[in-house]
Design an enzyme around this catalytic site. Structure first.
Site, PDB file in Angstrom:
ATOM      1  CD1 TRP A   1      -1.407   2.209   2.120  1.00 24.07           C
ATOM      2  CD2 TRP A   1      -2.872   1.550   0.809  1.00 24.07           C
ATOM      3  NE1 TRP A   1      -2.286   3.259   2.041  1.00 24.07           N
ATOM      4  CE2 TRP A   1      -3.464   2.834   1.224  1.00 24.07           C
ATOM      5  CE3 TRP A   1      -3.806   0.724  -0.052  1.00 24.07           C
ATOM      6  CZ2 TRP A   1      -4.584   3.268   0.897  1.00 24.07           C
ATOM      7  CZ3 TRP A   1      -5.105   1.522  -0.455  1.00 24.07           C
ATOM      8  CH2 TRP A   1      -5.549   2.778   0.304  1.00 24.07           C
TER       9      TRP A   1
ATOM     10  CG  ASN B   1      -2.222   6.746   2.422  1.00 23.05           C
ATOM     11  OD1 ASN B   1      -1.515   5.851   3.077  1.00 23.05           O
ATOM     12  ND2 ASN B   1      -2.457   7.869   2.963  1.00 23.05           N
ATOM     13  CG  ASP B   2      -1.970  10.931   2.357  1.00 23.48           C
ATOM     14  OD1 ASP B   2      -2.647  10.543   1.881  1.00 23.48           O
ATOM     15  OD2 ASP B   2      -2.347  12.004   3.468  1.00 23.48           O
TER      16      ASP B   2
ATOM     17  CD1 TRP C   1      -4.209   3.914   5.148  1.00 23.59           C
ATOM     18  CD2 TRP C   1      -5.242   3.079   6.929  1.00 23.59           C
ATOM     19  NE1 TRP C   1      -3.897   4.785   6.090  1.00 23.59           N
ATOM     20  CE2 TRP C   1      -4.539   4.491   7.356  1.00 23.59           C
ATOM     21  CE3 TRP C   1      -5.893   2.545   7.714  1.00 23.59           C
ATOM     22  CZ2 TRP C   1      -4.444   4.664   8.583  1.00 23.59           C
ATOM     23  CZ3 TRP C   1      -5.744   2.786   9.196  1.00 23.59           C
ATOM     24  CH2 TRP C   1      -5.494   4.093   9.439  1.00 23.59           C
TER      25      TRP C   1
ATOM     26  CG  PHE D   1      -1.328   8.932  10.572  1.00 17.76           C
ATOM     27  CD1 PHE D   1      -0.956   7.651  10.655  1.00 17.76           C
ATOM     28  CD2 PHE D   1      -2.444   9.341  11.156  1.00 17.76           C
ATOM     29  CE1 PHE D   1      -1.949   6.671  10.992  1.00 17.76           C
ATOM     30  CE2 PHE D   1      -3.373   8.337  11.417  1.00 17.76           C
ATOM     31  CZ  PHE D   1      -3.270   7.104  11.245  1.00 17.76           C
TER      32      PHE D   1
ATOM     33  CD  GLU E   1      -7.172  13.825   6.311  1.00 13.83           C
ATOM     34  OE1 GLU E   1      -7.033  12.918   7.185  1.00 13.83           O
ATOM     35  OE2 GLU E   1      -7.166  13.306   5.029  1.00 13.83           O
TER      36      GLU E   1
ATOM     37  CD1 TRP F   1      -8.956   9.640   1.429  1.00 11.21           C
ATOM     38  CD2 TRP F   1      -8.209   7.575   1.978  1.00 11.21           C
ATOM     39  NE1 TRP F   1      -7.670   9.509   1.995  1.00 11.21           N
ATOM     40  CE2 TRP F   1      -7.127   8.364   2.602  1.00 11.21           C
ATOM     41  CE3 TRP F   1      -7.836   6.097   2.206  1.00 11.21           C
ATOM     42  CZ2 TRP F   1      -5.926   8.260   3.174  1.00 11.21           C
ATOM     43  CZ3 TRP F   1      -6.928   5.833   2.851  1.00 11.21           C
ATOM     44  CH2 TRP F   1      -5.931   6.675   3.247  1.00 11.21           C
TER      45      TRP F   1
END
Length: 494
Positions: free
Chosen positions: A39, A41-42, A66, A101, A223, A306
């Site tokens: 995985w 993401n950001d 995730w 995070f 965010e 998402w």
């Protein structure tokens, strides 16, 4: 070896099981940053250090879904050729045990600092039962990172109308004698807002103010805020959650927007105008920017969304990062164009000019699944023009771009794109003296479209068959293709 390093080593063992099959898969991207396996993401920590671009990303190395977040890491000398480096952060400490995070990076005294949110679940409800703190890790070489003993450097959210737990994604910069940081937040009644902090040394942080707060349809959580100055204008980029659809806009689960405004650093207040979308497509979230040695403001985003279906998860990976985009401001609007360095990937150019067409038409040599396409056309008498991309020989599988001259809208439709989600997205597009300019990047399972030299951008993941390689142009009246250029693009990720 400490626990942090042990967790990183173990994670790499897991990635090594799948990285060859991922790299060889038909949807594996050739010139976009994506995980070696599992995985992503950001984008995080986008920065320059020792003359190279460094890009980190949210990463779960044990699953294509995730999970507890690590920070993956790539670097590049030219924004085009990216090298995978060891994982930078693992959730190894009590304050970040359930995830490192999102955050940012900054150079100080010849060292690279990562500023991130440590996350800990305190119960079963991940929306309510959590504790978020802000933490630092440091590296001498830009590759191996140690979390500092003083962590967490911001232990709790400020008092006032600020949610005590949703408090994340620090973006740090230096101005004058201080380091500043903007954090994503929400009020206790779930209205999105951004907080401003300052520090003399990255270690001791003072809360300045609630820098900006939403009104109306601006979402319940802001965010990944990113604040910077561009052409003398202050810009806040962010990803608001919970914005409701308005007409053709805001149809993704969450959005990525910018607002132009004016920042009073002393008061810690940002006065701004309305939201503007950064990308009108399906798959763009959590963008982050940096300034490079040429003074350019460069933006990348997560090329996914998402809760969207991600067919690549069945092949041990998920997620990718967009190509780097150079930002500018013209007429009170942000423009984004592809980094010109990507031109070094071009080969096998095919060009046409001043071609009149009416109806549907293919052009010899204009096809493929890993390419750049540049189109400049005069709409003349036509009310509609479009391109079918990644089309199969039976014309059943295709991704369709359609420009409607009367309504001045460009539609991206992926109802017949292959595997994965369908749907369509629309962007308002004005012709320039009757002309439409499109720059399009296709890469195995992605599409990025830059409209009118970057006035609008649309991004989508698509999952066609590897045999769907055709490109067809169509119109409902006479149009003139003033210029049509196609280049194949080389692989650039090691």
């Amino acid at each position: 070896m400490n626990k942090h390093q042990e967790m990183i080593e173990k994670a790499h063992e897991e990635l090594n099981k799948y990285k060859k099959s991922v790299s060889d898969h038909e949807w594996s991207l050739q010139y976009h940053v994506m995980p070696q396996a599992n995985w992503m993401n950001d984008p995080n920590g986008f920065s320059m250090f020792n003359g190279e671009y460094h890009l980190f990303y949210q990463h779960h190395p044990y699953s294509p879904k995730w999970g507890p977040m690590y920070w993956g890491h790539v670097k590049s000398k030219d924004l085009v050729h990216w090298e995978h480096l060891p994982i930078a952060l693992a959730p190894s400490e009590p304050y970040d045990i359930d995830g490192c995070f999102s955050g940012s990076a900054i150079e100080k005294d010849g060292k690279l600092y990562l500023f991130y949110t440590g996350n800990k679940w305190t119960g079963p409800d991940q929306d309510k039962d959590l504790k978020q703190v802000q933490c630092l890790a440091v590296s001498e070489d830009g590759i191996h990172f140690e979390k500092i003993a003083e962590n967490p450097v911001i232990e709790e959210a400020p008092s006032g109308d600020i949610h005590p737990f949703h408090f994340r994604d620090p973006k740090v910069w230096k101005e004058g004698d201080y380091y500043y940081c903007v954090l994503g937040s929400q009020t206790k009644e779930r209205i999105g807002q951004a907080l401003l902090y300052r520090s003399p040394d990255l270690l001791k942080w003072e809360f300045v103010n609630v820098m900006a707060r939403g009104t109306g349809n601006m979402g319940y959580m802001w965010e990944c805020p990113d604040l910077f100055s561009l052409s003398g204008q202050d810009v806040l980029v962010m990803s608001p959650q919970g914005v409701k659809p308005e007409g053709d806009l805001y149809h993704n689960l969450h959005q990525s927007v910018y607002v132009l405004g004016n920042l009073d650093l002393q008061q810690g207040k940002f006065r701004f105008d309305q939201f503007q979308l950064l990308d009108y497509g399906f798959d763009f979230y959590a963008p982050q920017t940096t300034v490079d040695h040429l003074g350019r403001r460069i933006l990348v985003g997560w090329m996914a969304m998402w809760e969207s279906e991600m067919p690549e998860q069945g092949h041990h990976w998920a997620g990718a990062i967009t190509i780097p985009r150079i930002m500018s401001i013209e007429e009170h609007r942000v423009k984004c164009v592809p980094a010109p360095e990507l031109e070094t990937l071009r080969f096998n150019q095919v060009s046409y000019s001043n071609v009149l067409m009416n109806g549907s038409r293919n052009f010899e040599g204009v096809n493929g699944d890993c390419l750049e396409l540049n189109v400049l056309l005069d709409m003349k008498q036509a009310s509609q023009f479009g391109i079918n991309l990644r089309m199969d020989t039976a014309s059943t599988e295709k991704t369709v771009l359609t420009f409607d001259c009367q309504n001045q809208k460009l539609t991206l439709n992926r109802d017949h794109s292959g595997k994965g989600p369908g749907g369509e997205r629309k962007a308002p597009v004005e012709l320039n003296k009757g002309k439409l300019q499109l720059t399009l990047f296709l890469d195995k399972s992605s599409l990025e479209l830059f409209i009118q030299n970057g006035e609008k951008v649309m991004t989508a993941r698509i999952y066609p068959s590897e045999h769907s390689m055709e490109i067809e142009f169509f119109s409902d009246g006479e149009v003139e293709l003033l210029k049509l250029d196609k280049w194949s693009l080389r692989r650039s990720i090691s």
